[in-house]
Design a protein around this motif. Structure first.
Motif, PDB file in Angstrom:
ATOM      1  N   VAL A 278       0.843  -1.207   0.000  1.00  0.00           N
ATOM      2  CA  VAL A 278       0.000   0.000   0.000  1.00  0.00           C
ATOM      3  C   VAL A 278       0.875   1.253   0.000  1.00  0.00           C
ATOM      4  O   VAL A 278       0.611   2.210  -0.736  1.00  0.00           O
ATOM      5  N   GLY A 279       1.919   1.234   0.804  1.00  0.00           N
ATOM      6  CA  GLY A 279       2.843   2.364   0.825  1.00  0.00           C
ATOM      7  C   GLY A 279       3.510   2.566  -0.519  1.00  0.00           C
ATOM      8  O   GLY A 279       3.702   3.707  -0.969  1.00  0.00           O
ATOM      9  N   LEU A 280       3.858   1.473  -1.182  1.00  0.00           N
ATOM     10  CA  LEU A 280       4.468   1.564  -2.506  1.00  0.00           C
ATOM     11  C   LEU A 280       3.481   2.159  -3.514  1.00  0.00           C
ATOM     12  O   LEU A 280       3.858   3.012  -4.335  1.00  0.00           O
ATOM     13  N   ILE A 281       2.232   1.750  -3.432  1.00  0.00           N
ATOM     14  CA  ILE A 281       1.210   2.309  -4.327  1.00  0.00           C
ATOM     15  C   ILE A 281       1.051   3.812  -4.069  1.00  0.00           C
ATOM     16  O   ILE A 281       1.001   4.609  -5.005  1.00  0.00           O
ATOM     17  N   LEU A 282       0.982   4.197  -2.803  1.00  0.00           N
ATOM     18  CA  LEU A 282       0.828   5.618  -2.480  1.00  0.00           C
ATOM     19  C   LEU A 282       2.037   6.438  -2.942  1.00  0.00           C
ATOM     20  O   LEU A 282       1.891   7.565  -3.413  1.00  0.00           O
ATOM     21  N   SER A 283       3.226   5.860  -2.830  1.00  0.00           N
ATOM     22  CA  SER A 283       4.427   6.571  -3.264  1.00  0.00           C
ATOM     23  C   SER A 283       4.461   6.717  -4.778  1.00  0.00           C
ATOM     24  O   SER A 283       4.828   7.775  -5.298  1.00  0.00           O
ATOM     25  N   LEU A 284       4.110   5.662  -5.488  1.00  0.00           N
ATOM     26  CA  LEU A 284       4.110   5.725  -6.954  1.00  0.00           C
ATOM     27  C   LEU A 284       2.954   6.563  -7.489  1.00  0.00           C
ATOM     28  O   LEU A 284       3.028   7.084  -8.619  1.00  0.00           O
ATOM     29  N   ALA A 285       1.886   6.700  -6.711  1.00  0.00           N
ATOM     30  CA  ALA A 285       0.713   7.456  -7.173  1.00  0.00           C
ATOM     31  C   ALA A 285       1.055   8.903  -7.456  1.00  0.00           C
ATOM     32  O   ALA A 285       0.451   9.526  -8.344  1.00  0.00           O
TER      33      ALA A 285
ATOM     34  N   LEU B 149       3.719   9.889  -8.816  1.00  0.00           N
ATOM     35  CA  LEU B 149       4.470   9.947 -10.079  1.00  0.00           C
ATOM     36  C   LEU B 149       3.619   9.558 -11.283  1.00  0.00           C
ATOM     37  O   LEU B 149       3.704  10.198 -12.341  1.00  0.00           O
ATOM     38  N   ILE B 150       2.831   8.471 -11.156  1.00  0.00           N
ATOM     39  CA  ILE B 150       2.093   7.967 -12.325  1.00  0.00           C
ATOM     40  C   ILE B 150       0.592   7.854 -12.085  1.00  0.00           C
ATOM     41  O   ILE B 150      -0.114   7.240 -12.881  1.00  0.00           O
ATOM     42  N   GLY B 151       0.093   8.389 -11.014  1.00  0.00           N
ATOM     43  CA  GLY B 151      -1.343   8.358 -10.724  1.00  0.00           C
ATOM     44  C   GLY B 151      -1.736   7.092  -9.968  1.00  0.00           C
ATOM     45  O   GLY B 151      -1.029   6.080 -10.021  1.00  0.00           O
ATOM     46  N   PRO B 152      -2.878   7.153  -9.291  1.00  0.00           N
ATOM     47  CA  PRO B 152      -3.292   6.013  -8.469  1.00  0.00           C
ATOM     48  C   PRO B 152      -3.571   4.741  -9.266  1.00  0.00           C
ATOM     49  O   PRO B 152      -3.189   3.649  -8.846  1.00  0.00           O
ATOM     50  N   LEU B 153      -4.210   4.853 -10.404  1.00  0.00           N
ATOM     51  CA  LEU B 153      -4.511   3.670 -11.202  1.00  0.00           C
ATOM     52  C   LEU B 153      -3.237   3.036 -11.749  1.00  0.00           C
ATOM     53  O   LEU B 153      -3.060   1.810 -11.695  1.00  0.00           O
ATOM     54  N   GLY B 154      -2.346   3.851 -12.272  1.00  0.00           N
ATOM     55  CA  GLY B 154      -1.079   3.337 -12.799  1.00  0.00           C
ATOM     56  C   GLY B 154      -0.233   2.701 -11.704  1.00  0.00           C
ATOM     57  O   GLY B 154       0.368   1.637 -11.897  1.00  0.00           O
ATOM     58  N   ALA B 155      -0.184   3.340 -10.534  1.00  0.00           N
ATOM     59  CA  ALA B 155       0.601   2.800  -9.430  1.00  0.00           C
ATOM     60  C   ALA B 155       0.046   1.457  -8.973  1.00  0.00           C
ATOM     61  O   ALA B 155       0.797   0.498  -8.732  1.00  0.00           O
ATOM     62  N   THR B 156      -1.275   1.376  -8.881  1.00  0.00           N
ATOM     63  CA  THR B 156      -1.904   0.109  -8.476  1.00  0.00           C
ATOM     64  C   THR B 156      -1.610  -0.974  -9.504  1.00  0.00           C
ATOM     65  O   THR B 156      -1.275  -2.106  -9.150  1.00  0.00           O
ATOM     66  N   ALA B 157      -1.717  -0.640 -10.780  1.00  0.00           N
ATOM     67  CA  ALA B 157      -1.469  -1.619 -11.845  1.00  0.00           C
ATOM     68  C   ALA B 157      -0.029  -2.112 -11.810  1.00  0.00           C
ATOM     69  O   ALA B 157       0.228  -3.316 -11.917  1.00  0.00           O
ATOM     70  N   VAL B 158       0.921  -1.191 -11.651  1.00  0.00           N
ATOM     71  CA  VAL B 158       2.339  -1.583 -11.621  1.00  0.00           C
ATOM     72  C   VAL B 158       2.615  -2.510 -10.442  1.00  0.00           C
ATOM     73  O   VAL B 158       3.249  -3.567 -10.590  1.00  0.00           O
ATOM     74  N   VAL B 159       2.134  -2.140  -9.259  1.00  0.00           N
ATOM     75  CA  VAL B 159       2.397  -2.952  -8.070  1.00  0.00           C
ATOM     76  C   VAL B 159       1.735  -4.324  -8.198  1.00  0.00           C
ATOM     77  O   VAL B 159       2.352  -5.354  -7.893  1.00  0.00           O
ATOM     78  N   VAL B 160       0.503  -4.374  -8.681  1.00  0.00           N
ATOM     79  CA  VAL B 160      -0.195  -5.659  -8.825  1.00  0.00           C
ATOM     80  C   VAL B 160       0.530  -6.554  -9.832  1.00  0.00           C
ATOM     81  O   VAL B 160       0.731  -7.749  -9.584  1.00  0.00           O
ATOM     82  N   VAL B 161       0.943  -5.992 -10.966  1.00  0.00           N
ATOM     83  CA  VAL B 161       1.639  -6.794 -11.977  1.00  0.00           C
ATOM     84  C   VAL B 161       2.956  -7.335 -11.423  1.00  0.00           C
ATOM     85  O   VAL B 161       3.274  -8.517 -11.594  1.00  0.00           O
ATOM     86  N   VAL B 162       3.724  -6.490 -10.739  1.00  0.00           N
ATOM     87  CA  VAL B 162       5.011  -6.944 -10.179  1.00  0.00           C
ATOM     88  C   VAL B 162       4.782  -8.042  -9.143  1.00  0.00           C
ATOM     89  O   VAL B 162       5.480  -9.076  -9.139  1.00  0.00           O
ATOM     90  N   VAL B 163       3.789  -7.862  -8.263  1.00  0.00           N
ATOM     91  CA  VAL B 163       3.518  -8.876  -7.235  1.00  0.00           C
ATOM     92  C   VAL B 163       3.068 -10.189  -7.881  1.00  0.00           C
ATOM     93  O   VAL B 163       3.497 -11.272  -7.468  1.00  0.00           O
TER      94      VAL B 163
END
Length: 123
Positions: free
Chosen positions: A75-82, A84-98
Motif C-alpha cells: 500500500v505504501g508503494l502504491i501511495l508513493s508511486l501514485a 508519479l504515475i497516478g493512483p490507477l497506474g501505481a496500483t497496476a504496476v504494483v499488482v503486476v510486479v507482485v
C-alpha cells in the motif's frame, strides 16, 4: 497418567509357593510393566504434541503479522508511486510486479515438487 492397574510392589515370597503361583505373579507383573511403559509413552507423546501445538500457534501469528506487514508495504508503494504515475497506474504496476513474483515462486515450487525426495537406486 496412570496405567489401568496400579503398580504393586512384589509380595514377599513364601517358601510354599508353587511354580504356578510364581508364573502367575510374573505374568501380572509383566502386564503392569507393559501398562506403565505404554502410559509413559502416551504422556511423552502428549507433551510433545502440546509443545508443537504451541510452536505452531506462534508460527501462524508470525505469518499473519508478516502478511500484514507485506500488505502495508505494498500500500505504501502504491501511495508513493501514485504521486508519479497516478493512483490507477501505481496500483497496476504494483499488482503486476507482485503477480509476476508470485508466478515465479509458484514455478520454483512446482519444479521442486517434481524432484525425488530420496535419490533413486539402480534397479
Amino acid at each position: 497418567m496412570q496405567a489401568s492397574s496400579p503398580i504393586r510392589p512384589p509380595a514377599p515370597a513364601d517358601e510354599g509357593e508353587t511354580l504356578t503361583t510364581l508364573v502367575g505373579r510374573l505374568v501380572d507383573d509383566s502386564r503392569n510393566l507393559v501398562g506403565a511403559e505404554i502410559a509413559l509413552y502416551k504422556a511423552r507423546g502428549l507433551e510433545r504434541i502440546s509443545r508443537y501445538k504451541s510452536a505452531a500457534i506462534f508460527f501462524v501469528a508470525a505469518g499473519v503479522l508478516a502478511l500484514a506487514g507485506l500488505i502495508a508495504l505494498l500500500v505504501g508503494l502504491i501511495l508513493s508511486l501514485a504521486t508519479l504515475i497516478g493512483p490507477l497506474g501505481a496500483t497496476a504496476v504494483v499488482v503486476v510486479v507482485v503477480l509476476v513474483v508470485a508466478g515465479i515462486l509458484a514455478m520454483i515450487g512446482k519444479s521442486r515438487m517434481k524432484q525425488p525426495i530420496l535419490p533413486e537406486h539402480g534397479a
